[in-house]
Write an enzyme that holds these catalytic residues in place. Structure first.
Site, PDB file in Angstrom:
ATOM      1  N   GLY A  66       2.376   5.670  15.456  1.00  0.00           N
ATOM      2  CA  GLY A  66       3.395   6.213  16.346  1.00  0.00           C
ATOM      3  C   GLY A  66       3.569   5.452  17.660  1.00  0.00           C
ATOM      4  CG  HIS A 121      -5.998   1.835   5.067  1.00  0.00           C
ATOM      5  ND1 HIS A 121      -5.574   2.762   5.994  1.00  0.00           N
ATOM      6  CD2 HIS A 121      -4.998   0.929   4.949  1.00  0.00           C
ATOM      7  CE1 HIS A 121      -4.352   2.427   6.393  1.00  0.00           C
ATOM      8  NE2 HIS A 121      -3.982   1.311   5.772  1.00  0.00           N
ATOM      9  CD  GLU A 172      -3.822  -2.656   7.496  1.00  0.00           C
ATOM     10  OE1 GLU A 172      -2.647  -2.745   7.166  1.00  0.00           O
ATOM     11  OE2 GLU A 172      -4.542  -1.697   7.189  1.00  0.00           O
ATOM     12  CE  LYS A 203      -0.250   3.222   4.780  1.00  0.00           C
ATOM     13  NZ  LYS A 203      -0.170   3.339   6.223  1.00  0.00           N
ATOM     14  CB  SER A 251       4.678  -2.214  12.224  1.00  0.00           C
ATOM     15  OG  SER A 251       4.185  -0.971  12.648  1.00  0.00           O
ATOM     16  CG  ASN A 311      -1.719   1.205   1.446  1.00  0.00           C
ATOM     17  OD1 ASN A 311      -1.796   2.048   0.560  1.00  0.00           O
ATOM     18  ND2 ASN A 311      -2.350   1.329   2.611  1.00  0.00           N
ATOM     19  CD  GLU A 337      -3.032   5.388   6.780  1.00  0.00           C
ATOM     20  OE1 GLU A 337      -3.064   5.489   5.548  1.00  0.00           O
ATOM     21  OE2 GLU A 337      -2.076   4.882   7.407  1.00  0.00           O
TER      22      GLU A 337
HETATM   23  P1  PGA Z   1       2.500   0.116   7.802  1.00  0.00           P
HETATM   24  O1  PGA Z   1       1.108   0.391   7.093  1.00  0.00           O
HETATM   25  O2  PGA Z   1       3.081  -1.125   7.195  1.00  0.00           O
HETATM   26  O3  PGA Z   1       3.325   1.344   7.493  1.00  0.00           O
HETATM   27  O4  PGA Z   1       2.230  -0.048   9.239  1.00  0.00           O
HETATM   28  C1  PGA Z   1       0.180  -0.633   6.895  1.00  0.00           C
HETATM   29  C2  PGA Z   1      -1.113  -0.041   6.397  1.00  0.00           C
HETATM   30  O5  PGA Z   1      -1.449   1.075   6.783  1.00  0.00           O
HETATM   31  O6  PGA Z   1      -1.816  -0.683   5.594  1.00  0.00           O
END
Ligand code: PGA
Length: 262
Positions: free
Chosen positions: A177, A96, A168, A11, A217, A9, A98
């Protein structure tokens, strides 16, 4: 056998045409000559790069990061399932965290997108997972059950099987963070819960077939403990997917793991 999925992803990154080209070039170089029989990659770039990414290296498929639920029309600023299809997209990330947290996407909205993706023959990858507070309140499975219900209620077995679930935990996503990641046991327990949910709401066969990915992560150091050790069917990778060599390295690791089982 289900292929192990490694979904990148990207982003809101790769800001220019040149950055997009550089990424593609590096990905092609990293993937060149690799033999990956049990692993499949998906790259979900920003919309603006979709056509540029139409010809990905072998073992890679094109994904998108979101879409609108309508096919066309009055939806300023949106991209439809039909547009994605024409751009060569096969997979689409939906819900997602976000988007759920900063853009207020609800379970119902995500469900409308799932229906639209299925109509267009795109594979929806539905992201779900609990916040840190929800985990601390011990409501992880309640939250996941609610999200599964919203995503799958009323789908036929055939439709449900096409949907990929990406678990997730929001607190484990690198941009949260916290610097925290779940243990293999934490993830495995959620996997067991998801499987049980599918057995109860559909049947045991589907529970085995539905692909469940882990995201949050993921990197090459923790790959095994966050995925196959917890019986996950793949990973959703954010930050590390910006490094094509790392992404391919993870695919090779997964391939070695699969071959070791053969
Ligand atoms: P990350 O993001 O691997 O940077 O934690 C995963 C995601 O948001 O799908």
């Amino acid at each position: 056998m289900k292929a192990f999925l490694v979904v990148g992803n990207l982003k809101m990154n790769l800001l220019t045409e040149a950055e997009g080209e550089r990424y593609l070039g590096e990905l092609k170089k990293a993937a060149y000559g690799k033999h990956l029989s049990g692993v499949q990659g998906v790259i979900a770039p920003p919309f603006i790069h979709l056509y540029r990414f139409a010809h990905l290296p072998t073992h890679f498929h094109l994904g998108a990061q979101d879409m609108h639920w309508e096919k066309s029309g009055a939806a300023t600023g949106s991209i439809s399932s039909s547009m994605l299809k024409h751009a060569g997209v096969e997979y689409v990330l939906l819900g997602h965290s976000e988007r759920r947290s900063t853009l207020g996407e609800t379970d119902a909205l995500v469900r409308a997108k799932v229906d639209a993706a299925l109509r267009e023959n795109l594979v929806p990858i539905v992201c779900l997972g609990e916040t840190r507070e929800e985990r601390e309140r011990d409501t992880t499975t309640t939250v996941i059950a609610r999200q599964l219900e919203a995503t799958f209620a009323g789908l036929s077995l055939l439709q449900a099987e096409k949907v990929i679930v990406a678990y997730e935990p929001r607190w484990a996503i690198s941009t949260s963070g916290t610097g925290l990641i779940p243990s293999t046991t934490d993830i495995f327990q959620v996997k067991v819960f998801i499987r049980k949910w599918f057995t109860e709401h559909f049947d045991a066969k589907l529970a085995e077939r539905v692909r469940v990915l882990y995201g949050g992560s993921v990197n090459s150091i923790h790959l095994g403990s966050l995925s196959w050790e917890a019986e996950m069917d793949g990973v959703l990778v954010g930050k590390e997917s910006l490094f094509p060599r790392e992404l391919v390295k993870m695919m090779e690791m997964a391939e070695r793991h699969i071959q070791s089982l053969a």
